[in-house]
Design an enzyme around this catalytic site. Structure first.
Site, PDB file in Angstrom:
ATOM      1  N   TRP A  27      -3.093  -2.585  -1.527  1.00 45.61           N
ATOM      2  CA  TRP A  27      -2.762  -3.858  -2.097  1.00 45.61           C
ATOM      3  C   TRP A  27      -3.315  -4.925  -0.903  1.00 45.61           C
ATOM      4  O   TRP A  27      -2.919  -5.032   0.080  1.00 45.61           O
ATOM      5  CB  TRP A  27      -1.086  -4.092  -1.897  1.00 45.61           C
ATOM      6  CG  TRP A  27      -0.621  -5.296  -2.390  1.00 45.61           C
ATOM      7  CD1 TRP A  27      -0.537  -5.614  -3.942  1.00 45.61           C
ATOM      8  CD2 TRP A  27       0.238  -6.351  -2.263  1.00 45.61           C
ATOM      9  NE1 TRP A  27      -0.026  -6.698  -4.075  1.00 45.61           N
ATOM     10  CE2 TRP A  27       0.262  -7.302  -2.895  1.00 45.61           C
ATOM     11  CE3 TRP A  27       0.092  -6.720  -0.713  1.00 45.61           C
ATOM     12  CZ2 TRP A  27       0.797  -8.629  -2.625  1.00 45.61           C
ATOM     13  CZ3 TRP A  27       0.698  -7.894  -0.362  1.00 45.61           C
ATOM     14  CH2 TRP A  27       1.311  -8.846  -1.099  1.00 45.61           C
TER      15      TRP A  27
ATOM     16  N   GLU B  34       8.583 -13.216 -13.360  1.00 48.01           N
ATOM     17  CA  GLU B  34       7.812 -12.378 -12.654  1.00 48.01           C
ATOM     18  C   GLU B  34       7.126 -11.426 -13.370  1.00 48.01           C
ATOM     19  O   GLU B  34       6.150 -10.995 -12.996  1.00 48.01           O
ATOM     20  CB  GLU B  34       8.402 -11.714 -11.535  1.00 48.01           C
ATOM     21  CG  GLU B  34       9.687 -10.649 -11.930  1.00 48.01           C
ATOM     22  CD  GLU B  34      10.431 -10.001 -10.750  1.00 48.01           C
ATOM     23  OE1 GLU B  34       9.570  -9.834  -9.814  1.00 48.01           O
ATOM     24  OE2 GLU B  34      11.514  -9.706 -10.881  1.00 48.01           O
TER      25      GLU B  34
ATOM     26  N   ASN C  99      -1.088   1.684   5.838  1.00 54.45           N
ATOM     27  CA  ASN C  99      -0.102   0.859   5.154  1.00 54.45           C
ATOM     28  C   ASN C  99       0.368  -0.136   6.268  1.00 54.45           C
ATOM     29  O   ASN C  99       0.960   0.296   7.262  1.00 54.45           O
ATOM     30  CB  ASN C  99       1.040   1.535   4.488  1.00 54.45           C
ATOM     31  CG  ASN C  99       1.934   0.639   3.984  1.00 54.45           C
ATOM     32  OD1 ASN C  99       1.540  -0.560   3.330  1.00 54.45           O
ATOM     33  ND2 ASN C  99       3.100   0.993   3.705  1.00 54.45           N
ATOM     34  N   GLY C 100       0.036  -1.257   5.980  1.00 54.64           N
ATOM     35  CA  GLY C 100       0.744  -2.484   7.079  1.00 54.64           C
ATOM     36  C   GLY C 100      -0.371  -3.390   7.345  1.00 54.64           C
ATOM     37  O   GLY C 100      -1.307  -3.580   6.796  1.00 54.64           O
TER      38      GLY C 100
ATOM     39  N   HIS D 134      19.586 -34.385 -12.695  1.00 54.34           N
ATOM     40  CA  HIS D 134      19.110 -35.248 -11.689  1.00 54.34           C
ATOM     41  C   HIS D 134      17.466 -35.045 -11.539  1.00 54.34           C
ATOM     42  O   HIS D 134      16.949 -34.580 -10.550  1.00 54.34           O
ATOM     43  CB  HIS D 134      19.665 -34.737 -10.086  1.00 54.34           C
ATOM     44  CG  HIS D 134      21.186 -34.986 -10.372  1.00 54.34           C
ATOM     45  ND1 HIS D 134      21.668 -36.310 -10.184  1.00 54.34           N
ATOM     46  CD2 HIS D 134      22.295 -34.061 -10.508  1.00 54.34           C
ATOM     47  CE1 HIS D 134      22.997 -36.245 -10.349  1.00 54.34           C
ATOM     48  NE2 HIS D 134      23.485 -34.885 -10.559  1.00 54.34           N
TER      49      HIS D 134
ATOM     50  N   LYS E 218       6.309  -3.665  -4.944  1.00 54.09           N
ATOM     51  CA  LYS E 218       7.640  -3.032  -4.849  1.00 54.09           C
ATOM     52  C   LYS E 218       8.518  -3.593  -3.538  1.00 54.09           C
ATOM     53  O   LYS E 218       9.798  -4.004  -3.508  1.00 54.09           O
ATOM     54  CB  LYS E 218       8.093  -1.661  -5.186  1.00 54.09           C
ATOM     55  CG  LYS E 218       9.570  -1.486  -5.310  1.00 54.09           C
ATOM     56  CD  LYS E 218      10.128  -1.858  -6.577  1.00 54.09           C
ATOM     57  CE  LYS E 218      11.653  -1.492  -6.411  1.00 54.09           C
ATOM     58  NZ  LYS E 218      12.372  -2.603  -7.433  1.00 54.09           N
TER      59      LYS E 218
ATOM     60  N   LYS F 224      13.433 -12.835 -13.177  1.00 52.04           N
ATOM     61  CA  LYS F 224      13.079 -11.434 -14.052  1.00 52.04           C
ATOM     62  C   LYS F 224      11.948 -12.009 -15.039  1.00 52.04           C
ATOM     63  O   LYS F 224      10.985 -11.460 -15.054  1.00 52.04           O
ATOM     64  CB  LYS F 224      14.183 -10.961 -14.817  1.00 52.04           C
ATOM     65  CG  LYS F 224      15.114 -10.260 -13.910  1.00 52.04           C
ATOM     66  CD  LYS F 224      14.545  -9.019 -13.279  1.00 52.04           C
ATOM     67  CE  LYS F 224      13.978  -9.345 -12.235  1.00 52.04           C
ATOM     68  NZ  LYS F 224      14.599  -9.180 -10.742  1.00 52.04           N
TER      69      LYS F 224
ATOM     70  N   ARG G 277       4.682   0.946  -6.151  1.00 54.94           N
ATOM     71  CA  ARG G 277       4.583  -0.107  -4.924  1.00 54.94           C
ATOM     72  C   ARG G 277       3.689  -1.068  -5.293  1.00 54.94           C
ATOM     73  O   ARG G 277       3.696  -2.195  -4.387  1.00 54.94           O
ATOM     74  CB  ARG G 277       4.332   0.758  -3.813  1.00 54.94           C
ATOM     75  CG  ARG G 277       5.033   1.793  -3.131  1.00 54.94           C
ATOM     76  CD  ARG G 277       4.557   2.741  -2.126  1.00 54.94           C
ATOM     77  NE  ARG G 277       4.665   1.839  -1.032  1.00 54.94           N
ATOM     78  CZ  ARG G 277       5.459   2.035   0.040  1.00 54.94           C
ATOM     79  NH1 ARG G 277       6.493   2.598  -0.225  1.00 54.94           N
ATOM     80  NH2 ARG G 277       5.290   1.090   1.180  1.00 54.94           N
TER      81      ARG G 277
ATOM     82  N   GLU H 153      18.710 -15.491 -11.251  1.00 49.05           N
ATOM     83  CA  GLU H 153      17.847 -14.157 -11.207  1.00 49.05           C
ATOM     84  C   GLU H 153      17.205 -13.814 -12.695  1.00 49.05           C
ATOM     85  O   GLU H 153      16.239 -13.235 -12.768  1.00 49.05           O
ATOM     86  CB  GLU H 153      19.040 -13.072 -11.397  1.00 49.05           C
ATOM     87  CG  GLU H 153      18.876 -11.640 -11.438  1.00 49.05           C
ATOM     88  CD  GLU H 153      17.641 -11.051 -10.353  1.00 49.05           C
ATOM     89  OE1 GLU H 153      17.146 -12.074  -9.597  1.00 49.05           O
ATOM     90  OE2 GLU H 153      17.093 -10.138 -10.713  1.00 49.05           O
TER      91      GLU H 153
ATOM     92  N   CYS I  32       0.918  -1.270   0.151  1.00 47.35           N
ATOM     93  CA  CYS I  32      -0.105  -0.234  -0.231  1.00 47.35           C
ATOM     94  C   CYS I  32       0.824   1.312  -0.142  1.00 47.35           C
ATOM     95  O   CYS I  32       2.037   1.347   0.496  1.00 47.35           O
ATOM     96  CB  CYS I  32      -1.026  -0.031   1.223  1.00 47.35           C
ATOM     97  SG  CYS I  32      -1.825  -1.434   1.275  1.00 47.35           S
TER      98      CYS I  32
HETATM   99  C1  F6R Z   1      12.348  -9.154  -7.950  1.00 41.53           C
HETATM  100  C2  F6R Z   1      12.207  -8.230  -6.832  1.00 41.53           C
HETATM  101  C3  F6R Z   1      12.215  -8.796  -5.528  1.00 41.53           C
HETATM  102  C4  F6R Z   1      12.636  -8.197  -4.397  1.00 41.53           C
HETATM  103  C5  F6R Z   1      12.466  -8.782  -3.068  1.00 41.53           C
HETATM  104  C6  F6R Z   1      13.360  -8.287  -1.919  1.00 41.53           C
HETATM  105  O1  F6R Z   1      12.498  -8.292  -9.053  1.00 41.53           O
HETATM  106  O2  F6R Z   1      12.387  -7.108  -6.775  1.00 41.53           O
HETATM  107  O3  F6R Z   1      12.091 -10.494  -5.428  1.00 41.53           O
HETATM  108  O4  F6R Z   1      14.170  -8.593  -4.663  1.00 41.53           O
HETATM  109  O5  F6R Z   1      11.004  -8.555  -2.605  1.00 41.53           O
HETATM  110  O6  F6R Z   1      13.239  -6.900  -1.579  1.00 41.53           O
HETATM  111  P1  F6R Z   1      14.288  -6.014  -0.930  1.00 41.53           P
HETATM  112  O7  F6R Z   1      15.629  -6.365  -1.677  1.00 41.53           O
HETATM  113  O8  F6R Z   1      13.747  -4.554  -1.027  1.00 41.53           O
HETATM  114  O9  F6R Z   1      14.449  -6.624   0.465  1.00 41.53           O
END
Ligand code: F6R
Length: 607
Positions: free
Chosen positions: A75, A486, A101-102, A502, A602, A483, A28, A479, A2
């Protein structure tokens, strides 16, 4: 997660200002939006589920009277994304409106108690209990500020909340526990927001509100008090040197592409970090009995790569652990001799912070690597390093990942030097290579953009992708998988290439796309065999390899070449860039928005 934003203006209607602030918080992640203003003894509220532009098209979020108002992008955590669950929420008599938010952990008990005393709830949210708790205190005759304090003291969980009232229309009362809250100040207005970029185009004078604090905003200024003992906290604004344009797209179609393209610059920034912090952190790592590297998502992949760096350069064994597993897996063994480097772009990820709490209780040494100064991680760390990537708006982490890798590589190099495990010649060579990385990143971006767009067109209809690498490149592969998955919603799998036989190899049939990350390092010979294994089963082979690596190229259906001579420990920084770009273009081909993938936020502030 949020987003909250609100303001008191000296003159004019606040609603369009809140609307614009909420737009800046879109990154966000959210599913609903709402605003409330107070004017002429009445609350004015507009809210609905959906994207801001869509809700605005129907409700006209700018058309609300009043100089004082609050806004929210939601959210969903409690209650589906429906109009009734969108914030702001009100009490029974519509005297106050609240945004939050929370997550309120004890909301079910509180709700029962409040319902038993006659309160009627309209939504399924945890937030609504806050409105009714405050209402109860107002009925007892408390002024708004005291009522908010009393309500906040009953809440377990995380919150950044803001309240307006028709009885005291001159103020906004905010409180914070765990969820981020900042104040922005100008001569003509005062703002609150869950995140600085929400008011950055309006002001760069910011005050960060800490856990356990309440802040009262008035046109004339702000007053911060500690919720626990009600002492006044004097805190001057600090100047945020993020220029407002940094938070805009600067002509790119998406934040994600802008942020991928910024990597030469952000990598350069990582080479200008303050020596004393890197040195201090190296000192702590050197003295450590055991070292854990703890993070979530992309930051975890940086830790995975870092474990190879520390081992190969400094002969230091580290344990890379996913934040949400840390307490279960290692909680009991963590003690005063443990040193834990927490890596979090936002510094606010709930899973990471709960691992931090545990480490704190067990007297471990807490180190932090983050992008957000003022974040919770920076405040709880014995030493922290800020990676200086600037705000990252795209939900998918890109530039912040490569910056994390660069900082971690610098730490590993410093530790190697300190421990004398690697020759000076090698260290100097690696240091000079590290300095070249930003320029090489620029070359990769320039050279491969068109080719990657063609590859995206060719492979965008595939149902599933495999990402494989050996050694440190298994972190790059993971990674790359994250990418793609997601933002394009294509299922993808990543494995250390040796492990793929395996089990996962049974997935392979004709045309199954397998992306191999193959720098010319010690794993090169073996990965050639892994490519052959996949090829023999009909896979379409896409490789990231060194320029002129004819052996690998001859096995591939498609290849992307990375300039020669990148040392193994630095390779993830560069090899991940084409994978980020490929994920971006495949996502566009499939018609999705790479900046705002569904179901994602985010900053994940729930456990
Ligand atoms: C993927 C992504 C998430 C963050 C994860 C941790 O692209 O952005 O997987 O890496 O939520 O976030 P931080 O680094 O802010 O703790």
């Amino acid at each position: 997660m949020c987003g909250i934003f609100g303001s008191i203006l000296k003159n004019g209607n606040v609603a369009p200002v809140i609307h614009a602030g909420l737009k800046r918080l879109e990154y966000r992640g959210y599913d609903s939006v709402g605003e409330a203003t107070v004017h002429d003894g009445q609350l004015h509220i507009k809210k609905d589920a959906g994207k801001i532009d869509d809700v605005h098209a129907v409700l006209n979020l700018d058309d609300m009277p009043g100089r004082v108002g609050i806004g929210h992008t939601r959210w969903a955590t409690h209650g589906a994304p429906y109009q009734v669950n969108a914030h702001p929420h009100t009490d029974c008599v519509e005297e106050i409106a609240v945004v939050h938010n929370g997550i309120i952990e004890n909301f079910a008990d509180l709700k029962l108690e409040l319902e038993n005393s006659g309160h009627v709830f309209k939504s399924k949210t945890d937030t609504e209990v806050i409105a009714h708790l405050i209402e109860g205190k107002l009925k007892e005759g408390l002024p708004l500020i005291d009522a908010v304090r009393a309500a906040a003291n009953r809440l377990d969980g995380s919150y950044a909340l803001a309240v307006i009232s028709i009885k005291e229309p001159d103020k906004i009362v905010c409180a914070r526990n765990e969820s981020p809250l900042t104040i922005g100040i100008t001569d003509n207005a005062i703002y609150f927001a869950s995140d600085i970029p929400a008011f950055l185009p309006l002001t760069n004078k910011a005050v960060i509100i800490e856990n356990g604090e309440l802040v009262v905003l008035r046109q004339e200024g702000y007053e911060i008090r500690r919720l626990a003992d009600w002492t006044v906290v004097p805190r001057q604004p600090e100047m945020i040197d993020w220029d407002p344009e940094m938070a805009e797209k600067q002509g790119y179609p998406h934040f994600m592409l802008k942020e991928i393209s910024e990597q030469p610059a952000t990598l350069r920034n990582t080479l200008r970090l303050q020596d004393q912090y890197l040195e201090l952190m190296t000192e702590f790592l050197d003295r450590a009995g055991e070292v854990f590297l703890v993070a979530a998502g992309t930051s975890y992949h940086a830790c995975l790569a870092a474990s190879y760096m520390f081992s190969k350069l400094a002969f230091l064994a580290t344990h890379p652990i996913i934040s949400s597993e840390f307490v279960e897996q290692h909680g009991k063994s963590v003690n005063i001799d443990s040193t834990i480097l927490f890596v979090s772009q936002s510094g606010e990820t709930a899973d990471t912070l709960s691992a931090v709490d545990h480490a704190h209780l067990r007297a471990a040494t807490i180190l932090g690597l983050t992008n957000v100064i003022g974040s919770t991680l920076t405040r709880v760390s014995r030493v922290y390093v800020c990676q200086q990537s600037g705000p990252e708006i795209g939900v998918a982490a890109t530039k912040t990942f490569t910056s994390q890798l660069s900082v971690l590589a610098q730490l590993a190099l410093r530790l190697a030097k300190k421990r004398g495990k690697v020759s000076h010649v090698e260290i100097e060579f690696l240091e000079s290579k590290l300095k070249q990385i930003p320029d090489i990143a620029g070359t990769i971006l320039k050279k491969h953009s068109e080719k990657i767009q063609l590859l995206a067109k060719k492979y965008c209809d595939k149902q599933c992708f495999f990402f494989l690498g050996r050694g440190i490149s298994s972190a790059t592969a993971s990674e790359g998988k994250l990418k793609l998955m997601e933002i394009s919603y294509i299922p993808a799998i990543a494995y250390p290439a040796g492990e793929s036989k395996h089990g996962p190899i049974s997935l392979i049939d004709s045309g199954f796309p397998v992306i191999f990350v193959c720098p010319k390092d010690d794993t090169h010979k073996t990965i050639v065999s892994n490519i052959m294994e996949m090829k023999a089963r009909g896979a379409s082979i896409i490789v990231l390899c060194e320029e002129g690596d004819e052996e690998i190229k001859s096995l591939a259906d498609d290849f992307i070449e990375i300039p020669e001579g990148v040392p193994e420990i630095l390779s993830p920084i560069l090899y991940v860039i084409p994978l980020q770009t490929l994920a971006y273009y495949i996502t566009l081909e499939r018609g999705h928005d790479p900046d705002m993938p569904r179901n994602l936020a985010k900053c994940v502030t729930v456990k």
